[in-house]
Design an enzyme around this catalytic site. Structure first.
Site, PDB file in Angstrom:
ATOM      1  N   GLU A  71     -10.164   7.222   2.502  1.00 25.15           N
ATOM      2  CA  GLU A  71      -9.764   6.591   3.771  1.00 25.15           C
ATOM      3  C   GLU A  71      -8.372   7.017   4.209  1.00 25.15           C
ATOM      4  OE1 GLU A  71     -10.916   2.513   4.043  1.00 25.15           O
ATOM      5  OE2 GLU A  71      -9.094   1.929   5.101  1.00 25.15           O
TER       6      GLU A  71
ATOM      7  N   ASN B 213       0.866  -1.175   0.000  1.00 27.52           N
ATOM      8  CA  ASN B 213       0.000   0.000   0.000  1.00 27.52           C
ATOM      9  C   ASN B 213       0.904   1.227   0.000  1.00 27.52           C
ATOM     10  OD1 ASN B 213       0.778   0.574   2.713  1.00 27.52           O
ATOM     11  ND2 ASN B 213      -0.899  -0.651   3.536  1.00 27.52           N
TER      12      ASN B 213
ATOM     13  N   ASP C 148      -7.999   4.462  -0.413  1.00 27.06           N
ATOM     14  CA  ASP C 148      -7.355   4.363   0.905  1.00 27.06           C
ATOM     15  C   ASP C 148      -5.900   4.792   0.801  1.00 27.06           C
ATOM     16  OD1 ASP C 148      -6.412   3.673   3.378  1.00 27.06           O
ATOM     17  OD2 ASP C 148      -6.848   1.529   3.196  1.00 27.06           O
ATOM     18  N   ALA C 149      -5.541   5.874   1.493  1.00 22.62           N
ATOM     19  CA  ALA C 149      -4.171   6.398   1.457  1.00 22.62           C
ATOM     20  C   ALA C 149      -3.320   5.887   2.622  1.00 22.62           C
ATOM     21  CB  ALA C 149      -4.192   7.923   1.467  1.00 22.62           C
ATOM     22  N   ASN C 150      -3.905   5.081   3.503  1.00 22.29           N
ATOM     23  CA  ASN C 150      -3.144   4.465   4.603  1.00 22.29           C
ATOM     24  C   ASN C 150      -2.351   5.453   5.454  1.00 22.29           C
ATOM     25  OD1 ASN C 150      -3.427   1.968   2.518  1.00 22.29           O
ATOM     26  ND2 ASN C 150      -3.328   1.261   4.656  1.00 22.29           N
TER      27      ASN C 150
ATOM     28  N   LYS D 164      -6.057   1.032  -3.117  1.00 27.23           N
ATOM     29  CA  LYS D 164      -5.020   1.852  -2.501  1.00 27.23           C
ATOM     30  C   LYS D 164      -4.707   3.066  -3.362  1.00 27.23           C
ATOM     31  CE  LYS D 164      -4.661  -0.952   0.880  1.00 27.23           C
ATOM     32  NZ  LYS D 164      -5.255  -0.535   2.175  1.00 27.23           N
TER      33      LYS D 164
ATOM     34  N   LYS E  74       1.090  -0.121  32.386  1.00 24.54           N
ATOM     35  CA  LYS E  74       0.982   1.330  32.531  1.00 24.54           C
ATOM     36  C   LYS E  74      -0.054   1.889  31.555  1.00 24.54           C
ATOM     37  CE  LYS E  74       4.226   5.135  33.132  1.00 24.54           C
ATOM     38  NZ  LYS E  74       5.651   5.517  33.142  1.00 24.54           N
TER      39      LYS E  74
ATOM     40  N   GLU F   2     -15.483  -5.246   6.223  1.00 25.92           N
ATOM     41  CA  GLU F   2     -14.516  -5.393   5.138  1.00 25.92           C
ATOM     42  C   GLU F   2     -14.328  -6.875   4.844  1.00 25.92           C
ATOM     43  OE1 GLU F   2     -10.658  -3.755   6.100  1.00 25.92           O
ATOM     44  OE2 GLU F   2     -10.195  -3.414   3.986  1.00 25.92           O
TER      45      GLU F   2
ATOM     46  N   HIS G 203     -12.392  -2.540  10.247  1.00 30.94           N
ATOM     47  CA  HIS G 203     -11.283  -2.946   9.392  1.00 30.94           C
ATOM     48  C   HIS G 203     -10.919  -4.393   9.694  1.00 30.94           C
ATOM     49  CE1 HIS G 203      -6.818  -3.285   8.782  1.00 30.94           C
ATOM     50  NE2 HIS G 203      -7.137  -2.733   7.621  1.00 30.94           N
TER      51      HIS G 203
ATOM     52  N   GLU H 205      -8.720   2.796  11.617  1.00 28.29           N
ATOM     53  CA  GLU H 205      -8.196   1.432  11.721  1.00 28.29           C
ATOM     54  C   GLU H 205      -6.871   1.381  12.488  1.00 28.29           C
ATOM     55  OE1 GLU H 205      -7.460   0.990   7.316  1.00 28.29           O
ATOM     56  OE2 GLU H 205      -5.637   0.063   8.065  1.00 28.29           O
TER      57      GLU H 205
HETATM   58 MG   LIG Z   1      -7.253   1.166   5.346  1.00 28.75          MG
END
Ligand SMILES: [Mg+2]
Length: 385
Positions: A236, A19, A210-212, A182, A99, A338, A319, A262
């Site tokens: 996205e 991607n 979707d540009a991730n 993508k 923590k 998805e 996702h 996601e």
């Molecule tokens: Mg994605």
């Protein structure tokens, strides 16, 4: 009622595709098997879990911290009635001595075991996970089928537009109507030609991008302006996953739906996105990944936080592209799941032969998550026990 053993292994899941930010050629995932003292048909009930898609196995954390804590506290495993496991108590047990904050890899490790605990609990109740969740944390009703879309359209070495068109036609032939591809792994002009080549074979409502989370500010704004006229199903992760301010800026100038979430790995991260990310409940899509973000216990808390912030469960498209996402979509009343029918194997996709038609997927009826009905995945899990 208690957990008597937890087995774990890491498997290689590498595939040569990319991607905008990463290549998947050396990917792994973690598997766990939670063995209970409940005997059915002469065998113990075993729950299975895995470490989601797109992030590496975190079984070292399971092995070194989480599994010893669970096995050292057998009095925490059972619910008050003594007739099933208590996933929330087991979750608390895993997180003792941890923590606050600093999520990420630990969220994947906890999610891996949490999935197996819920799988075992639904099997003990002899219910598919979707029905088990619907009865406790949903409307009580499970739909016969839910909306589904394909996460695909990766960058493959040497692939051209006709290969991309062939991939999307194959999804249409399989019964899907909505496909995500993508972007951001090539220059904007190249991505525009990828999109335009697909708009020859599908309408814009059947295509998302979707540009991730790769874009810095100027590129995010340039892409948003360039893509707006296409009226795609959604854009996205147009900004870094934790850059709430840039999400807000993109939402100011991009009128179409934005999908994101996601890579938010806790309820706290999700709350911050809803507070500061400028997202719009009337159109935007929240894609929190259950397997990667501390599992089902935390997902239920995230949904509560989201509803308190004025969002509908229908805005959530989890996702992941696998059986867990399908079950939580059906059981918790979410908008769509998805699917990764051919990628991210053996985790991607659903039980063998499950019907997909008109953009809807049937809900599996095997007890638990039903990994036993997905032959390539069941093969890996059987090796654990
Ligand atoms: Mg994605």
């Amino acid at each position: 009622m208690r957990i008597v053993a937890i087995h774990e292994a890491t498997i290689f899941t590498g595939e040569n595709r990319a991607n905008a930010v990463m290549n998947f050629s050396d990917m792994t995932t973690g598997l766990v098997a939670v063995v209970t003292d409940v005997i059915r048909d002469g065998k113990p009930v075993v729950g299975y879990g895995f470490g989601g898609t797109g992030r590496y196995s975190q079984n070292a954390i399971c092995r070194e911290r989480l599994i010893p804590r669970i096995l050292a506290a057998p009095d925490k495993h059972s619910n008050g009635a003594g007739d099933n496991l208590d996933p929330f108590a087991i979750w608390d047990c895993m997180m003792s001595r941890e923590k606050p904050g600093g999520h990420g890899d630990r969220a994947v490790a906890v999610g891996t075991i949490d999935m197996a605990v819920w799988d075992a609990a639904a099997k003990i109740a002899d219910m598919p996970l979707a029905a088990f969740l619907a009865a406790r944390h949903g409307s009580g009703e499970v739909p016969d089928r839910v909306p589904v879309y394909v996460g695909g359209g990766y960058y493959y070495p040497g692939a051209d537009h006709s290969a991309l068109q062939d991939e999307i036609r194959r999804y249409h032939d399989d019964g899907f109507k909505l496909v995500k591809i993508k972007i951001g792994g090539a220059p904007l002009d190249v991505d525009r030609r990828r999109i335009e080549s697909l708009l020859e074979i599908t309408d814009s409502s059947g295509l998302a991008v979707d540009a991730n989370g790769r874009f810095a500010r100027q590129e995010a704004l340039s892409y948003a302006a360039a893509l707006e006229p296409y009226k795609l199903a959604w854009l996205e992760e147009p900004a870094y996953p934790l850059d709430y301010a840039l999400h807000a800026e993109v939402a100011q100038c991009y009128q179409g739906p934005i999908g994101t979430g996601e890579s938010l790995l806790s309820t706290w991260d999700a709350r911050n996105m809803l507070l500061f990310g400028g997202l719009r409940p009337d159109r935007d899509i929240l894609m929190f990944d259950c397997a990667l973000s501390y599992g089902i216990c935390e997902y239920i808390r995230t949904i509560e936080a989201m509803e308190q912030a004025g969002w509908s469960r229908a805005s959530v498209y989890p996702h992941g592209g696998h059986l867990l996402s399908l079950h939580i979509t059906a059981g918790l009343g979410l908008g769509a799941t998805e699917a990764y029918p051919y990628t991210h194997q053996p985790m991607g996709g659903f039980t063998d032969g499950l019907k997909i038609a008109d953009g809807l997927v049937d809900v599996p009826d095997l007890p638990g998550i039903g990994f036993e009905g997905k032959s390539n995945f069941a093969f890996e899990f059987r090796k654990l026990v």
